[in-house]
Write an enzyme that holds these catalytic residues in place. Sequence first.
Site, PDB file in Angstrom:
ATOM      1  N   CYS A 184       0.829  -1.204   0.000  1.00  0.00           N
ATOM      2  CA  CYS A 184       0.000   0.000   0.000  1.00  0.00           C
ATOM      3  C   CYS A 184       0.866   1.258   0.000  1.00  0.00           C
ATOM      4  CB  CYS A 184      -0.934  -0.013   1.210  1.00  0.00           C
ATOM      5  SG  CYS A 184      -1.985   1.442   1.307  1.00  0.00           S
ATOM      6  N   CYS A 193      -0.423   4.131   2.120  1.00  0.00           N
ATOM      7  CA  CYS A 193      -0.184   3.962   3.557  1.00  0.00           C
ATOM      8  C   CYS A 193       1.283   4.222   3.908  1.00  0.00           C
ATOM      9  CB  CYS A 193      -0.490   2.533   4.002  1.00  0.00           C
ATOM     10  SG  CYS A 193      -1.986   1.829   3.312  1.00  0.00           S
ATOM     11  N   ASP A 194       2.198   3.689   3.100  1.00  0.00           N
ATOM     12  CA  ASP A 194       3.591   3.614   3.548  1.00  0.00           C
ATOM     13  C   ASP A 194       4.580   4.464   2.761  1.00  0.00           C
ATOM     14  OD1 ASP A 194       2.777   1.803   5.479  1.00  0.00           O
ATOM     15  OD2 ASP A 194       3.033   0.088   4.149  1.00  0.00           O
TER      16      ASP A 194
END
Length: 307
Positions: free
Chosen positions: A132, A135-136
């Site tokens: 992701c 997300c990261d």
Amino acid sequence: MRNVVIIGSGPAGLTAAVYAARANLSPLLIEGWQAGGQLTTTTEVENYPGFSKGIMGPELMKEMRAQAERFGTAFQTGDATAVDLQTRPFKVIVDDEKTLSTRTLIIATGASPITLGLPNEKRLWGHGVSSCATCDGFFFKDKELAVVGGGDSAMEEATFLTKFATKVSVIHRRDKLRASKIMQDRAMKNEKITFVWNSMVEDVLGQDVVTGVRIRNVVTGKVWDLSCAGLFLAIGHRPNTALFTGQLKMNELGYLLTSHGTATSIPGVFAAGDVQDVRYRQAVTAAGTGCMAAIDAERFLEASGHG
Ligand code: NAP
């Protein structure tokens, strides 16, 4: 006999539980043997609203579960192994032995990122291996990254990651992309993105964090190491819908089809989170649809005289 049974213990299922419990519907949530969903395999979550300093994924899920429990959600450890949605009340079988009956069902079984099954992939998951970028990506400012895949997800992730990374290598097993033309063009025009064609990742390297990937060219057989701080897998997700095959309408990728909020093709069965979302796949959108599913279930029960 239950009013609401929820399958799944990620943000969608637990948010549905909070709302259903606070509506006095005494929900029962089947949380699986590995409770908490995808966020339990991430490290820091910085984009979930309400946590200005960020929160660790497992901690966030622990808090969500405690919140659902506080309002009276009952939890059933175990996996839903079969469902019968053809008769009412609906039947849900847990671990092949226990049968639950319920007037409404909320499905929040999520989706699982497809992984490569590399020797060190699991060990370095959350320590540089991710599925992701949204997300990261932020954790990789001024670093070099690798993305595996040749579809729309890979192009989207690679393009997004160039906001942070100095260089993004897209490793694809063929010499042609599967991605739509527009997404391909966008990635190809991006100066920070390079393509490594006809290549498979053989392993991800690093002790505590990712330091590189071992790549094999499938045409020449040449094996070499590419140095990078993160490996993003973008080879697709698999919605966890096998349980509902033949009973609920799905799209060609196996995601549950919903309409009018979270209604599935059977009245009284609702779907929330990644199991019905091929597009956004965020914790906050999962939580949002979990809330919607609980409200939809409450209204369905009211309309059928069980409110
Ligand atoms: P996808 O279209 O199935 O693409 C998966 C890619 O990963 C393919 O290029 C495939 O290679 C590669 N791959 C699969 N297994 C592999 C393996 N074991 N090792 C190496 N490579 C592997 O998946 P997706 O990109 O996640 O897209 C899923 C759906 O969502 C698509 O319909 C897509 O259009 C849609 N989507 C849309 C958007 C958007 O419009 N913004 C964004 C993301 C996704 P091959 O090409 O060789 O098969």
